[in-house]
Every structure is written in structure tokens, then in C-alpha cells.
Design a protein around this motif. Structure first.
Motif, PDB file in Angstrom:
ATOM      1  N   ILE A   1     -35.359  71.722   0.577  1.00  0.00           N
ATOM      2  CA  ILE A   1     -35.183  70.154   0.185  1.00  0.00           C
ATOM      3  C   ILE A   1     -36.061  69.889   1.901  1.00  0.00           C
ATOM      4  O   ILE A   1     -36.916  68.982   2.177  1.00  0.00           O
ATOM      5  CB  ILE A   1     -33.907  69.694   0.317  1.00  0.00           C
ATOM      6  CG1 ILE A   1     -34.083  69.542  -1.171  1.00  0.00           C
ATOM      7  CG2 ILE A   1     -34.115  68.296   0.796  1.00  0.00           C
ATOM      8  CD1 ILE A   1     -32.293  69.092  -2.256  1.00  0.00           C
ATOM      9  N   MET A   2     -35.084  70.612   2.970  1.00  0.00           N
ATOM     10  CA  MET A   2     -35.808  70.514   4.407  1.00  0.00           C
ATOM     11  C   MET A   2     -36.408  71.004   5.001  1.00  0.00           C
ATOM     12  O   MET A   2     -37.678  70.252   5.939  1.00  0.00           O
ATOM     13  CB  MET A   2     -34.482  70.691   5.199  1.00  0.00           C
ATOM     14  CG  MET A   2     -33.214  69.852   5.233  1.00  0.00           C
ATOM     15  SD  MET A   2     -32.979  68.224   5.206  1.00  0.00           S
ATOM     16  CE  MET A   2     -33.151  68.193   7.125  1.00  0.00           C
TER      17      MET A   2
ATOM     18  N   PHE B   1     -27.183  59.855   0.451  1.00  0.00           N
ATOM     19  CA  PHE B   1     -27.809  60.754   1.023  1.00  0.00           C
ATOM     20  C   PHE B   1     -27.340  62.021   1.437  1.00  0.00           C
ATOM     21  O   PHE B   1     -25.962  61.418   1.826  1.00  0.00           O
ATOM     22  CB  PHE B   1     -28.781  60.616   2.131  1.00  0.00           C
ATOM     23  CG  PHE B   1     -29.964  59.293   1.569  1.00  0.00           C
ATOM     24  CD1 PHE B   1     -31.408  59.744   0.615  1.00  0.00           C
ATOM     25  CD2 PHE B   1     -30.629  57.685   1.293  1.00  0.00           C
ATOM     26  CE1 PHE B   1     -32.572  59.171   0.907  1.00  0.00           C
ATOM     27  CE2 PHE B   1     -31.285  57.059   1.124  1.00  0.00           C
ATOM     28  CZ  PHE B   1     -32.158  57.470   0.419  1.00  0.00           C
TER      29      PHE B   1
ATOM     30  N   ILE C   1     -28.764  59.350   6.642  1.00  0.00           N
ATOM     31  CA  ILE C   1     -27.776  60.560   6.090  1.00  0.00           C
ATOM     32  C   ILE C   1     -26.550  60.064   5.900  1.00  0.00           C
ATOM     33  O   ILE C   1     -26.348  59.140   6.831  1.00  0.00           O
ATOM     34  CB  ILE C   1     -27.586  61.434   6.432  1.00  0.00           C
ATOM     35  CG1 ILE C   1     -29.144  62.566   6.605  1.00  0.00           C
ATOM     36  CG2 ILE C   1     -26.527  63.263   6.313  1.00  0.00           C
ATOM     37  CD1 ILE C   1     -29.993  62.857   5.399  1.00  0.00           C
TER      38      ILE C   1
ATOM     39  N   LEU D   1     -28.979  64.791   1.732  1.00  0.00           N
ATOM     40  CA  LEU D   1     -29.981  65.377   2.921  1.00  0.00           C
ATOM     41  C   LEU D   1     -31.504  64.681   2.538  1.00  0.00           C
ATOM     42  O   LEU D   1     -31.411  63.534   1.819  1.00  0.00           O
ATOM     43  CB  LEU D   1     -30.750  66.814   1.929  1.00  0.00           C
ATOM     44  CG  LEU D   1     -29.071  68.200   2.224  1.00  0.00           C
ATOM     45  CD1 LEU D   1     -30.029  69.028   1.492  1.00  0.00           C
ATOM     46  CD2 LEU D   1     -28.596  68.747   3.545  1.00  0.00           C
ATOM     47  N   ALA D   2     -32.403  64.559   3.623  1.00  0.00           N
ATOM     48  CA  ALA D   2     -33.372  64.336   3.573  1.00  0.00           C
ATOM     49  C   ALA D   2     -34.223  64.901   4.258  1.00  0.00           C
ATOM     50  O   ALA D   2     -33.295  64.804   5.897  1.00  0.00           O
ATOM     51  CB  ALA D   2     -33.027  62.803   3.828  1.00  0.00           C
ATOM     52  N   ASN D   3     -35.419  65.305   3.922  1.00  0.00           N
ATOM     53  CA  ASN D   3     -36.485  65.853   5.629  1.00  0.00           C
ATOM     54  C   ASN D   3     -36.838  65.118   6.606  1.00  0.00           C
ATOM     55  O   ASN D   3     -37.197  63.638   6.454  1.00  0.00           O
ATOM     56  CB  ASN D   3     -37.333  66.979   4.763  1.00  0.00           C
ATOM     57  CG  ASN D   3     -38.219  66.656   3.802  1.00  0.00           C
ATOM     58  OD1 ASN D   3     -38.510  65.148   3.940  1.00  0.00           O
ATOM     59  ND2 ASN D   3     -39.104  67.670   3.199  1.00  0.00           N
TER      60      ASN D   3
ATOM     61  N   ASP E   1     -31.126  73.450  -0.394  1.00  0.00           N
ATOM     62  CA  ASP E   1     -30.984  72.990   0.944  1.00  0.00           C
ATOM     63  C   ASP E   1     -32.359  72.767   1.996  1.00  0.00           C
ATOM     64  O   ASP E   1     -33.200  72.540   2.699  1.00  0.00           O
ATOM     65  CB  ASP E   1     -29.900  72.387   1.325  1.00  0.00           C
ATOM     66  CG  ASP E   1     -28.508  71.769   0.967  1.00  0.00           C
ATOM     67  OD1 ASP E   1     -28.661  71.723  -0.251  1.00  0.00           O
ATOM     68  OD2 ASP E   1     -27.559  72.401   1.463  1.00  0.00           O
TER      69      ASP E   1
ATOM     70  N   TYR F   1     -39.645  63.122   4.703  1.00  0.00           N
ATOM     71  CA  TYR F   1     -39.229  61.522   4.276  1.00  0.00           C
ATOM     72  C   TYR F   1     -39.199  59.961   4.920  1.00  0.00           C
ATOM     73  O   TYR F   1     -39.172  59.466   4.715  1.00  0.00           O
ATOM     74  CB  TYR F   1     -37.988  62.736   3.248  1.00  0.00           C
ATOM     75  CG  TYR F   1     -37.474  61.029   2.462  1.00  0.00           C
ATOM     76  CD1 TYR F   1     -37.796  60.976   1.073  1.00  0.00           C
ATOM     77  CD2 TYR F   1     -36.335  60.316   3.022  1.00  0.00           C
ATOM     78  CE1 TYR F   1     -37.455  59.773   0.092  1.00  0.00           C
ATOM     79  CE2 TYR F   1     -35.913  59.629   1.942  1.00  0.00           C
ATOM     80  CZ  TYR F   1     -36.493  59.067   0.794  1.00  0.00           C
ATOM     81  OH  TYR F   1     -35.491  58.135   0.014  1.00  0.00           O
ATOM     82  N   CYS F   2     -38.456  61.101   5.799  1.00  0.00           N
ATOM     83  CA  CYS F   2     -37.772  59.966   7.312  1.00  0.00           C
ATOM     84  C   CYS F   2     -39.111  58.737   7.579  1.00  0.00           C
ATOM     85  O   CYS F   2     -38.380  58.404   7.839  1.00  0.00           O
ATOM     86  CB  CYS F   2     -36.433  60.733   8.434  1.00  0.00           C
ATOM     87  SG  CYS F   2     -34.971  61.410   7.236  1.00  0.00           S
TER      88      CYS F   2
ATOM     89  N   LEU G   1     -29.424  62.340  -3.221  1.00  0.00           N
ATOM     90  CA  LEU G   1     -28.832  61.481  -3.385  1.00  0.00           C
ATOM     91  C   LEU G   1     -27.613  61.948  -4.412  1.00  0.00           C
ATOM     92  O   LEU G   1     -28.002  62.456  -5.131  1.00  0.00           O
ATOM     93  CB  LEU G   1     -29.235  60.228  -3.347  1.00  0.00           C
ATOM     94  CG  LEU G   1     -30.850  59.723  -2.964  1.00  0.00           C
ATOM     95  CD1 LEU G   1     -31.989  60.596  -3.453  1.00  0.00           C
ATOM     96  CD2 LEU G   1     -30.645  58.426  -2.729  1.00  0.00           C
TER      97      LEU G   1
ATOM     98  N   ALA H   1     -35.609  64.279  -0.529  1.00  0.00           N
ATOM     99  CA  ALA H   1     -34.332  63.576  -0.263  1.00  0.00           C
ATOM    100  C   ALA H   1     -33.078  64.099  -0.865  1.00  0.00           C
ATOM    101  O   ALA H   1     -33.438  64.368  -2.063  1.00  0.00           O
ATOM    102  CB  ALA H   1     -34.596  62.346   0.254  1.00  0.00           C
TER     103      ALA H   1
END
Length: 541
Positions: free
Chosen positions: A39-40, A56, A73, A58-60, A36, A63-64, A49, A47
């Protein structure tokens, strides 16, 4: 560790402890935590999934920001991106979940909502499966890289390449049209020159001395026009790589004498003093006609840009590097420094007087450079500035004795002591003046000549004339000279000598004449002696 105690009347009598090894779970939790974190904190969009619904987890921030959605999320992929349903992006995500194999999506287009409005971007996506401890695929890690700038640059390059190819096609078409125009121009200019040359010869044969001065003027101007046409066609052949040198072992001194002869008319007209200094014994392997043309062009150029009564020097000497240098120097107008780098460019001309006394088309020096380069040589222009004269230096390799080969004699050259036999000649030319003057010349030398101005009447005359020689123009109406020659050959067989007399003089025209069965190809304006020599050659065979 789980405590288990036994009490009596409130007092602990004994206790039992059960110990379980949680190392694997702790390690797994630590791995998930590290995953995690990776990823972040990834420098690219990333992200996670989970599940078949691709929710979703996680999404750093990267990515967002890329997708323009900070609120992904807890939502499924299709809830966040309904416009991507059924697209390769959704298809590949589901395929990763189903097969457990990673997939790559290159330059995927996606419309991002930005503060300035919707904007199309392109992403490079990598989808990696995430597995449970049991090995089952329970999610997908999506890595996204914004390649919008690269795609736009690539598309710009593609457009530029397409435009370049279109321009090249246009240039090739323009070059083809130019070559066709030059060929037609040469033909149209040579056609009227031919009867002029023949008429001059007839006047001289009749001993017409009252117009000798006028005849000389006409002769000089015709030669000037012929040189202009030849230069134009030579440049066309060189730019297309079609020119072929006819190399032979030569002495340099006679080459320079021939060049001086070619430029002598202009030198005499402008009353120039010409000084010649040539080192004796120099030899080279070259195309003698082309090298004489080079030097003649340099002499003509010097004459044009030197005031009447000026001095021109032609010198030639060996150098220390197995080469020799031909120098043409004048005390004329000189060359401005800004012109020197461009002096050999095609069609480039310096400032001209309003009377254009210098003449020329701006192709002579370009032709010089091209012909010298074909011989493995170099040419250089030098000048100390305006009013201080100029010098052109041509450097060429000296001959290698092992590479020398003797020049061959020109075919069909009649021996001086041999009298030409009388021939029956069929002359076909739609230019009435050209046909008339050529026929008069041939009849004056004892030949029988039948003249026709169109192919159909020429074919009708073949049976009656039974010609030994057919002199045929190529640019005839209804039927060109190639087809007419083939039909005459079919009627008369090899006994009739076919000679093309035409304004089309490029290498392709000569090759086509050979393929059509012609024995000779003469280019207008044809010198009278050349016509007579061709007829004599036919008679001997």
C-alpha cells in the motif's frame, strides 16, 4: 515456548516447558506487513480504511498528494472529506463493508486544495474489501488513479464532436439552401430566356433577314447563358450524388464532333485554329451527352485562355491499358505551377484580367473531373508554366463488347415524313411574353391555342376548349402547375396530354411532374423544335 520451573530452598528441582505453534500468527503478521508495504509503495494512490467508521489506517504519499490532505491517518473518511458525505464515494465504501464485494467508481469529480487554490480533479477509484482471519470484512483498501487529464481530453473531444455535428448541420442546411437557391436561380434565368428563343424562331420564320447578324448575337448569348445555368445545376446534382448517367455504346468520333460543335461559337469568335486528330474505330460505353459536355468544356476553357488567333489541338487515341485518351492542348497562357494542384477545385479561378475576358464561373473544370470520375476515368492538367500553353488529358475505358447496349431513340421524335396533326392546346404561363411567343409559334404551325395567365381562368377555359394538349408552367400564382395539371386531368381524363414547360429542371422536379400525371417535362428555354416535337408526339397518341 513458556518456561515453568520448580525450586526447593532456592534450588531448581525440575522444570516444565509448554510449546505453542505461532506460525499462523507470524505468517499473518508478515502478510499484513507485506500488505502495508504494498500500500505504502504502490505507484498509485492507495489507502486502508478500517471499521464501520472507515478510519484511515494507512495512506501512501501518492494518495495524500492526490487528495491534497497529508493528515488523514487516524481520521475517519467523513472527517477528512466532509463534502463527500452522501456521495457515491461514501455509498460505495459502505456497500463494500456491508456486502464484501468490490466496487469501481469511474471519473469521480473531487475538488482538491492546491497551493494555487481549489482545483477540480477526477479520480478512478477501486474499493476492495479487507477481511479478518475469520472472514469478516473489517476494512476497505481504496486505490485511486488521477484521470483528470483523460477526462479533460475526453470532454474536449465531446465538445469538438458536438461542434463538428453543429457545423455539419449548418453545412447541410447551407447546402439545402444553396440547392434551393440554384433551383430558383435556374427557374428565374430560364423564364426570360424562353420567350427570347421563341421570338428568334418567329423572326426566322417570317424571313426577317435585315437583323440576321443581331439574331445570331442573341442566339449565341442565349446559348451561353443556358450553358452557365446547366453547369451550375449539374454541379449541384453531382455534389449531392443525384446525377445519373444514361449509358450507351457509342463511337468516340461523333462524340468529339458534337463537342466541337458546342464550343465552335467561342472558337470562331476568337479566330482560333483548331486541329483535330482522332483514331478511327474507337468505341466506348458512356453517357454520350455527358462526355461531349466534358470535351466541350475543355475546348471552351482552352479557347478562353488562348489569345485570339492561337492554336488548339484535339486528339484521341487508344492506349495500351484498354483505355483511350482524349487530349486538348493549346498554346495559350499556360498554368502556373502553384495552380496545377487546385485547377479542378469548384469555383477556383486563376488570376483574371480586369476585363474578365476569360469569363466563366470556375465550375467547368470541376464539372469535368466529376463527370469523368463517374465514368471510371481520370483527368489531368499539364503545363510547363506561364506562357507555354496547357494540356488536359482525359482517360476513359474502351468499351467491352459484352457490356454494350444500343442507345434508345428519343421519345416523341416525330418521323420527318409524318405531318403533325392539328391540336387544341391550352397554354398556361404567367410570363406574358413567354406565353405570347409560344402561342404564335404553335399557331404558325396550324394548332389552335388558348392562352391563359393564371390557373383559375385556365380551369374556367378547360370545358370550353376541351384541349388535346395542356402546356403548363409550374411556377404559377395561387395554384402551382402540378395541382392545375391534376385538376385538368380530372376534368378531361386521359385524352388530354399534359406537358410541363418550366424553369425547374432538376431530377426531383421531373420526378414530381411524373407523379403529378404529366406526360412530358420540358425545361425552359425550350427549343421551338422540341415544343413542336412534343405536340406531334401527343397528337400521334
Amino acid at each position: 515456548m513458556l518456561p515453568n520451573g520448580y525450586f526447593e530452598q532456592g534450588e531448581l528441582r525440575y522444570t516444565r516447558c509448554f510449546t505453542r505453534d505461532a506460525s499462523e500468527r507470524v505468517a499473518r503478521d508478515e502478510a499484513l506487513k507485506q500488505r502495508d508495504i504494498l500500500i505504502m509503495q504502490a505507484p498509485v494512490g492507495a489507502a486502508l480504511l478500517l471499521g464501520e467508521s472507515l478510519r484511515f489506517e494507512l495512506a501512501n504519499a501518492a494518495y495524500c498528494e492526490m487528495v491534497g490532505r497529508p493528515d488523514v491517518i487516524g481520521k475517519t473518511f467523513i472527517e477528512v472529506f466532509p463534502q463527500l458525505q452522501g456521495t457515491p464515494a461514501e455509498t460505495m465504501l459502505l456497500k463494500v463493508m456491508r456486502t464484501g464485494e468490490p466496487h469501481f467508481l469511474d471519473a469521480f469529480p473531487f475538488t482538491v486544495q492546491t497551493p494555487g487554490g481549489p482545483e477540480e480533479r477526477f479520480f478512478q477509484c477501486t474499493f476492495q474489501p479487507m477481511r479478518s482471519p475469520a472472514g469478516a470484512v473489517d476494512g476497505v483498501i481504496a486505490i485511486a488513479l488521477d484521470v483528470t487529464q483523460q477526462v479533460r481530453v475526453h470532454n474536449t473531444l465531446l465538445v469538438a464532436a458536438s461542434e463538428r455535428e453543429r457545423l455539419l448541420d449548418d453545412l447541410r442546411e447551407a447546402s439545402r439552401a444553396k440547392d434551393e437557391f440554384l433551383a430558383m436561380l435556374g427557374h428565374e434565368l430560364r423564364n426570360p430566356l424562353s420567350p427570347i428563343v421563341m421570338a428568334l424562331q418567329l423572326m426566322r420564320m417570317r424571313g426577317d433577314t435585315g437583323t440576321a447578324r443581331e439574331q445570331g448575337i442573341i442566339q449565341r448569348q442565349v446559348e451561353h447563358l443556358v450553358r452557365l445555368v446547366d453547369d451550375l445545376l449539374d454541379i449541384s446534382r453531382i455534389t449531392r450524388g443525384k446525377i445519373q448517367l444514361k449509358l450507351a455504346a457509342c463511337e468516340v468520333q461523333p462524340l468529339l464532333a458534337k463537342a466541337v460543335e458546342q464550343a465552335s461559337v467561342l472558337l470562331e469568335q476568337r479566330n482560333h485554329e483548331l486541329a483535330i486528330r482522332v483514331q478511327p474505330g474507337l468505341r466506348c460505353v458512356c453517357d454520350p451527352i455527358r462526355i461531349a459536355q466534358v470535351v466541350a468544356n475543355l475546348l471552351t476553357n482552352a479557347a478562353r485562355y488562348t489569345e485570339p488567333g492561337g492554336r488548339i489541338e484535339l486528339s484521341c487515341e487508344a492506349r495500351d491499358d484498354d483505355r483511350f485518351a482524349i487530349r486538348v492542348r493549346d498554346n495559350g497562357r499556360g498554368i502556373p505551377p502553384e495552380m496545377l494542384p487546385r485547377i479542378f477545385e469548384l469555383f477556383y479561378q486563376g488570376p483574371r484580367g480586369i476585363d474578365r475576358a476569360e469569363g466563366g464561373l470556375g465550375i467547368g473544370l470541376a464539372l469535368v473531373r466529376s463527370l469523368v470520375a463517374l465514368h471510371g476515368g481520370t483527368v489531368e492538367a499539364r503545363s510547363e508554366g506561364v506562357g507555354r500553353g496547357s494540356e488536359f488529358v482525359v482517360c476513359l475505358p474502351l468499351s467491352d463488347p459484352a457490356a454494350e447496349r444500343p442507345a434508345t431513340a428519343a421519345p416523341d421524335a416525330a418521323p420527318p415524313e409524318e405531318a403533325a396533326a392539328v391540336c387544341r392546346i391550352l397554354l398556361v404561363d404567367d410570363n406574358v411574353d413567354a406565353a405570347h411567343t409560344t402561342a404564335q409559334l404553335l399557331r404558325a404551325h396550324g394548332h389552335e391555342v388558348a392562352v391563359r395567365h393564371d390557373p383559375l381562368s385556365a380551369l374556367e377555359a378547360v370545358q370550353a376548349v376541351r384541349p388535346d394538349v395542356a402546356l403548363l408552367d409550374i411556377g404559377l400564382p395561387v395554384m402551382d402547375g402540378y395541382e392545375l395539371g391534376a385538376r385538368i386531368r380530372a376534368i378531361c381524363g386521359p385524352d388530354c396530354h399534359l406537358i410541363a414547360v418550366t424553369g425547374y429542371g432538376q431530377d426531383a422536379d421531373k420526378a414530381r411532374a411524373r407523379e403529378a400525371g404529366f406526360d412530358r417535362h420540358l425545361v425552359k428555354p425550350v427549343a421551338p423544335e422540341e415544343v413542336l416535337a412534343a405536340i406531334a408526339g401527343a397528337a400521334r397518341r
